[in-house]
Enzyme design. Structure first.
Site, short mmCIF file in Angstrom:
data_model
loop_
_atom_site.label_atom_id
_atom_site.label_comp_id
_atom_site.label_asym_id
_atom_site.label_seq_id
_atom_site.Cartn_x
_atom_site.Cartn_y
_atom_site.Cartn_z
N SER A 562 0.85 -1.19 0.00
CA SER A 562 0.00 0.00 0.00
C SER A 562 0.88 1.23 0.00
CB SER A 562 -0.88 0.00 1.26
OG SER A 562 -1.54 1.24 1.42
N TYR A 575 -2.75 -0.95 10.52
CA TYR A 575 -2.75 -1.27 9.09
C TYR A 575 -1.47 -0.79 8.42
CZ TYR A 575 -4.18 -1.23 4.17
OH TYR A 575 -4.24 -1.43 2.82
#
Length: 685
Positions: A562, A575
């Site tokens: 990401s 996360y």
């Protein structure tokens, strides 16, 4: 133009297609893509308005079970039969295939096959040529001619082995003329041919020959045609043999792919296991197959492991490597013994069938369908050997004749006509979290580019549904995969190895997210996200890398990380931290696995809202609240903060995976590719 010519299902084509499909759908009648059928009839020539006799015959490369009108070659019968007057003899009969082009009616349909002469020259309205196990058993028996007379009387003639071609068509036509009572013939070493005045009669005659041969073998054959059982070579219990198969699969696939990459198929059917446990298995395996369709798919003989079923995996691997070297030497000797100066170059010396007693059979091909069909053909060969040994002695055609067909100029031309393979053909991809969103898009793109795809997901039902969307089990399968559980991961990798023979490409995509600020993030929140993404990626990469290394074929591991792995956003500690972990795994594994030719790269998307399981499960609502925008506008919000002002969708990430794992970036490893429409704060430094 007449209505009949405009209608592709006009008689007799309609009856021919229906008969072909019925015969071809039953493996007892013929193998996949094996045999051919034909019909003759009269149509009106659209140019002259006069009647013209036509031959409709299955074209080259078609399959009877799935044959459609466009798969038929259409020839003028008068011109095709006139070729007998210019036939130059067996030394030049390959030229006759090109001559068929001058006999085509209209556009001609599919390319005529080498067996066209058999159908056109035989004076019968309908002709079937098939490769039934029972018929080939008689055809390969040492006393096949005598057995044919004993079983069928004067209704079926014996034709000694002759390579398919124009002369074989002349031979069968002559038999039909001399023996009007005959309904067909046994072709030595090859198969059967039958005929009839109507489509139904031809089909009845074909089935009568097949069923009569099978009944005779069942009634008069020896109870143990393969001899007794070899002590120690019996089938292992199912769980044990499949575990051993999975352990051996990477090594065997690597050996079978020495010359060019192959996809594999595994079979542990009772037919195979019983054969491998028998006393005669080594000698019969060495003799190889006989029917041309069989050995063109299986090579002239298989490679048989000569160790008992309980041999260790380590000992089996060591012995397989020794046998592979001997197999390659034997195949090269076979090629050099029979090759002429104008023979095509040797296509490869690796086995296509590998037999492991107590475990089963591994078969190989350029794609999964070809690998599966090769295995099916060797099962046909086992059935043929059983029938021949039950009544007589199995006696296949000799190596010289096999070579003439394997390296036939016409077979080479057929290979050259095959379409260029897609970029990922022959590669086996394992994609986690592939039942939705990014993972599904990646699986779909890789399948579209020719890869065999394993759709791995926590939800087995959804994984199987996505796999079914991608195609049949030759294209994709769905497996359950809890990536946080090492046993579940290994089971999923083993399923991949058994389904496709190996693994080439791994995409660590499975993920989830809980959007919370530091003080609201619990230890359980932290552990859950790290277990699925950081630990899960580690477990999948470890299990896959073991197989990749054993294969010695290189490979790719891709992490869907990401932009958050380098960008510090609010309320996202767990996360983003685990994504940073994944990003560094890419660098670490790129360094460690590079010596094995395994490339490790990453993709850093921005928030992919559309179709995302993560966003739909609450992450989207949390991120929308964090940024103060409506949830249904979150994708637009992400787009507007980027340099390109464009939303990132799953297909964009799939494109990056395709490029990273394709041939264009074969020298790239350790790279992170941003797919975020340009987030300056996430630029890599």
């Amino acid at each position: 133009m007449t209505d009949d010519l405009e209608n592709p299902f006009a008689e007799p084509v309609e009856a021919l297609i229906a008969r072909s499909n019925r015969l071809g759908s039953n493996p007892a009648n013929t193998n996949y893509a094996g045999g051919n059928t034909s019909a003759k009839g009269t149509e009106t020539d659209p140019v002259t308005g006069e009647p013209v006799e036509l031959l409709w015959v299955k074209g080259s490369g078609g399959d009877l079970g799935t044959l459609r009108p466009e798969g038929l070659a259409v020839l003028r019968l008068d011109r095709m039969r006139a070729l007998a007057g210019v036939y130059p003899g067996v030394e030049r009969e390959d030229e006759m295939v090109a001559a068929f082009d001058y006999c085509l009616h209209g556009k001609g349909g599919a390319a005529p096959s080498i067996d066209t002469a058999m159908h056109g020259l035989v004076d019968a309205a309908h002709v079937d040529h098939l490769h039934p196990d029972s018929g080939i058993a008689i055809a390969t028996a040492a006393d096949g001619a005598e057995l044919t007379a004993k079983i069928f009387g004067d209704k079926v003639a014996w034709v000694p082995w002759r390579r398919p071609g124009f002369q074989l068509g002349l031979d069968i036509a002559e038999i039909k003329r001399r023996k009007p009572q005959a309904v067909g013939c046994i072709l030595g070493g090859h198969g059967i041919t039958a005929w009839g005045d109507t489509s139904d009669e031809a089909e009845r005659n074909s089935l009568w020959i097949i069923e009569t041969a099978a009944a005779h073998i069942a009634e008069h054959g020896k109870p143990e045609p393969f001899g007794g059982v070899r002590a120690g070579f019996e089938a292992l219990p199912e769980a044990e043999r499949r575990a051993k198969a999975a352990a051996l699969a990477p090594t065997i696939r690597g050996l079978a792919s020495t010359d060019k990459p192959m996809v594999g198929h595994f079979t542990d059917s009772e037919v195979v296991l019983d054969f491998l446990a028998s006393e005669k298995a080594p000698a019969l395996a060495e003799l190889g197959t006989s029917c041309p369709d069989h050995f063109l798919r299986t090579k002239v003989k298989p490679m048989l492991l000569d160790l008992p079923a309980d041999a260790s995996v380590e000992d089996s691997i060591a012995r397989l490597k020794e046998l592979h070297e001997q197999y390659r030497a034997d195949y090269r000797a076979y090629y050099e013994a029979h090759a002429a100066p104008d023979s095509p170059a040797m296509r490869g010396a690796d086995p296509l069938i590998v037999l492991v007693p107590g475990v089963g059979m591994f078969s190989y091909g350029a794609n999964k369908q070809t690998a599966r069909v090769a295995g099916e053909f060797y099962v046909n060969a086992i059935n043929v050997m059983r029938g021949a040994e039950a009544l007589s002695t199995y006696t296949p055609i000799g190596d010289a004749e096999k070579f003439r067909i394997e390296y036939w100029a016409l077979e080479e031309a057929k290979l050259q006509r095959m379409p260029k393979p897609k970029s990922h053909q022959g590669r086996v991809a394992f994609v986690t979290g592939a039942a939705s969103g990014i993972g599904k898009a990646i699986a779909s793109r890789l399948a579209a580019e020719g890869a065999c795809v394993v759709v791995a997901d926590l939800d087995l039902e959804k994984a199987q549904a996505v796999a079914a969307e991608l195609g049949n089990t030759d294209v994709a399968i769905g497996v359950a995969a809890n990536v946080a559980d090492p046993a579940a991961v290994q089971a999923a990798i083993d399923a991949t190895l058994l389904a496709f023979g190996g693994i080439d490409l791994v995409v660590n995509n499975a993920g989830l997210s809980l959007s919370k600020p530091l003080l609201e993030t619990t230890e359980a929140d932290w552990d859950l996200q790290h277990d699925v993404m950081a630990k899960g990626s580690f477990l999948v990469s470890k299990a896959a890398a073991k197989a990749l290394i054993e294969q010695s074929m290189g490979g790719d591991i891709v992490y869907i990380s990401s932009k958050n792995s380098v960008f510090a956003g609010p309320s996202n500690i767990a996360y983003s931290a685990t994504k940073a972990d994944q990003a560094h795994q890419v660098r670490l594994l790129a360094v460690e696995l590079g010596e094995h030719g395994i490339r490790v790269n990453g993709v850093n998307p921005d928030g992919v809202v559309r179709g995302s399981g993560i966003f739909a499960s609450g992450w989207g609502a949390n991120r929308a609240a964090t940024y103060g925008v409506p949830e249904d506008k979150l994708g637009e919000f992400y787009a507007q903060r980027t340099i390109l002002r464009r939303e990132v969708v799953p297909e964009n990430v799939a494109d990056a995976v395709y490029v990273l794992t394709g041939p264009e970036l074969s020298r790239t490893t350790g790279l992170h590719v941003p797919v975020d429409s340009g987030v300056a704060a996430a630029f890599l430094r």
